[in-house]
Design an enzyme around this catalytic site. Sequence first.
Site, PDB file in Angstrom:
ATOM      1  N   VAL A  95      49.129  53.990 -55.823  1.00  0.00           N
ATOM      2  CA  VAL A  95      49.321  55.373 -55.368  1.00  0.00           C
ATOM      3  C   VAL A  95      49.131  56.321 -56.550  1.00  0.00           C
ATOM      4  O   VAL A  95      48.429  57.328 -56.462  1.00  0.00           O
ATOM      5  CB  VAL A  95      50.709  55.567 -54.720  1.00  0.00           C
ATOM      6  CG1 VAL A  95      50.988  57.045 -54.446  1.00  0.00           C
ATOM      7  CG2 VAL A  95      50.815  54.758 -53.433  1.00  0.00           C
ATOM      8  N   GLN A  98      45.458  56.689 -57.595  1.00  0.00           N
ATOM      9  CA  GLN A  98      44.736  57.522 -56.644  1.00  0.00           C
ATOM     10  C   GLN A  98      45.151  58.988 -56.742  1.00  0.00           C
ATOM     11  O   GLN A  98      44.319  59.891 -56.680  1.00  0.00           O
ATOM     12  CB  GLN A  98      44.955  57.013 -55.214  1.00  0.00           C
ATOM     13  CG  GLN A  98      44.326  57.861 -54.138  1.00  0.00           C
ATOM     14  CD  GLN A  98      42.808  57.941 -54.240  1.00  0.00           C
ATOM     15  OE1 GLN A  98      42.159  56.987 -54.643  1.00  0.00           O
ATOM     16  NE2 GLN A  98      42.252  59.082 -53.875  1.00  0.00           N
ATOM     17  N   GLU A  99      46.439  59.217 -56.895  1.00  0.00           N
ATOM     18  CA  GLU A  99      46.966  60.580 -56.867  1.00  0.00           C
ATOM     19  C   GLU A  99      46.677  61.375 -58.142  1.00  0.00           C
ATOM     20  O   GLU A  99      46.273  62.524 -58.073  1.00  0.00           O
ATOM     21  CB  GLU A  99      48.476  60.574 -56.612  1.00  0.00           C
ATOM     22  CG  GLU A  99      48.867  60.185 -55.210  1.00  0.00           C
ATOM     23  CD  GLU A  99      48.549  61.260 -54.183  1.00  0.00           C
ATOM     24  OE1 GLU A  99      48.145  62.370 -54.548  1.00  0.00           O
ATOM     25  OE2 GLU A  99      48.712  60.978 -52.992  1.00  0.00           O
ATOM     26  N   SER A 100      46.937  60.782 -59.292  1.00  0.00           N
ATOM     27  CA  SER A 100      46.875  61.552 -60.539  1.00  0.00           C
ATOM     28  C   SER A 100      46.093  60.868 -61.648  1.00  0.00           C
ATOM     29  O   SER A 100      45.896  61.477 -62.703  1.00  0.00           O
ATOM     30  CB  SER A 100      48.295  61.820 -61.046  1.00  0.00           C
ATOM     31  OG  SER A 100      48.889  60.592 -61.461  1.00  0.00           O
ATOM     32  N   TYR A 185      42.628  58.011 -46.983  1.00  0.00           N
ATOM     33  CA  TYR A 185      43.500  57.973 -48.159  1.00  0.00           C
ATOM     34  C   TYR A 185      44.228  56.629 -48.226  1.00  0.00           C
ATOM     35  O   TYR A 185      44.247  55.969 -49.268  1.00  0.00           O
ATOM     36  CB  TYR A 185      44.512  59.120 -48.123  1.00  0.00           C
ATOM     37  CG  TYR A 185      45.585  58.996 -49.185  1.00  0.00           C
ATOM     38  CD1 TYR A 185      45.378  59.468 -50.466  1.00  0.00           C
ATOM     39  CD2 TYR A 185      46.799  58.368 -48.902  1.00  0.00           C
ATOM     40  CE1 TYR A 185      46.345  59.331 -51.449  1.00  0.00           C
ATOM     41  CE2 TYR A 185      47.774  58.228 -49.877  1.00  0.00           C
ATOM     42  CZ  TYR A 185      47.542  58.711 -51.139  1.00  0.00           C
ATOM     43  OH  TYR A 185      48.500  58.552 -52.116  1.00  0.00           O
TER      44      TYR A 185
END
Length: 197
Positions: A95, A98-100, A185
Site C-alpha cells: 500500500v 503504491q500510495e507514496s 487500485y
Amino acid sequence: MNHPSKAIFPAVIVGILLVVGISRLLLSPPAVVQASDVEPTTPPAEQVNTPQPEEMASDDCTLSNRYPENIQQWCAYIQHAATEHQLDPNLIAAVMLQESGGNPDAYSRSGAVGLMQVMPRDGKAAEFMCVNGPCFANRPSSQELFDPQFNIEYGVRMLVGLIQRKGDVREALKSYGPMDVGYSYADKVLTIYQNYR
C-alpha cells in the site's frame, strides 16, 4: 355533505411536497465516500510504545527485502503496526509503495497526506463535503499525518477496519484507494504484494 375538491387539495399539497423532496435527494451531489471515510478503531493516544527504527534489530524486520530502500527505511514502523493489528507487513508495504513510494512528505492532488496517503481534516481535504458537513472533520491534521510513525499507524488501522467491514482484502483495498477507479487500485496493490513478498 363533503366536497370532493376539499379532500383533494391536501392530497395535492402532500404529493407536491413528496415530489420536491425526492427531487432534492436525486439531484443533490453525491457524498464523497472513500476509504478515508473509515475511522480507525483505536485512538492514536494508545500508540505510544512504537519502537524507533534504530531500536529494532534488522533481523526483527520480516518485511521482504525485495521492497526498495524507500520502503525498507520504515520497516520498524511497518513491523510494529503489522504486529499490533495482525496484518502482513508486506501488504502494508505494498500500500505504501503504491500510495507514496515511501515519501513521508507525499501530498496528493486530492489532499491525501504522507506515507499511507490519509485524508486529513484540513488542507484540500477540508473542501470535500458529505451530507452532514466536511467528510473528514474527525481526522487528524496534515501536520500529524506528515509524521511517518503516526501516518503508518493511522493508515494501517483504517485498512484493518476496512478489511473487517468488507470481509475481503481486495474489497478493502478498493475502498482504501481513490474513488471511481473500480478495482484497478486494489489490483495494483495486490500485484505489488504478490511480486515483492
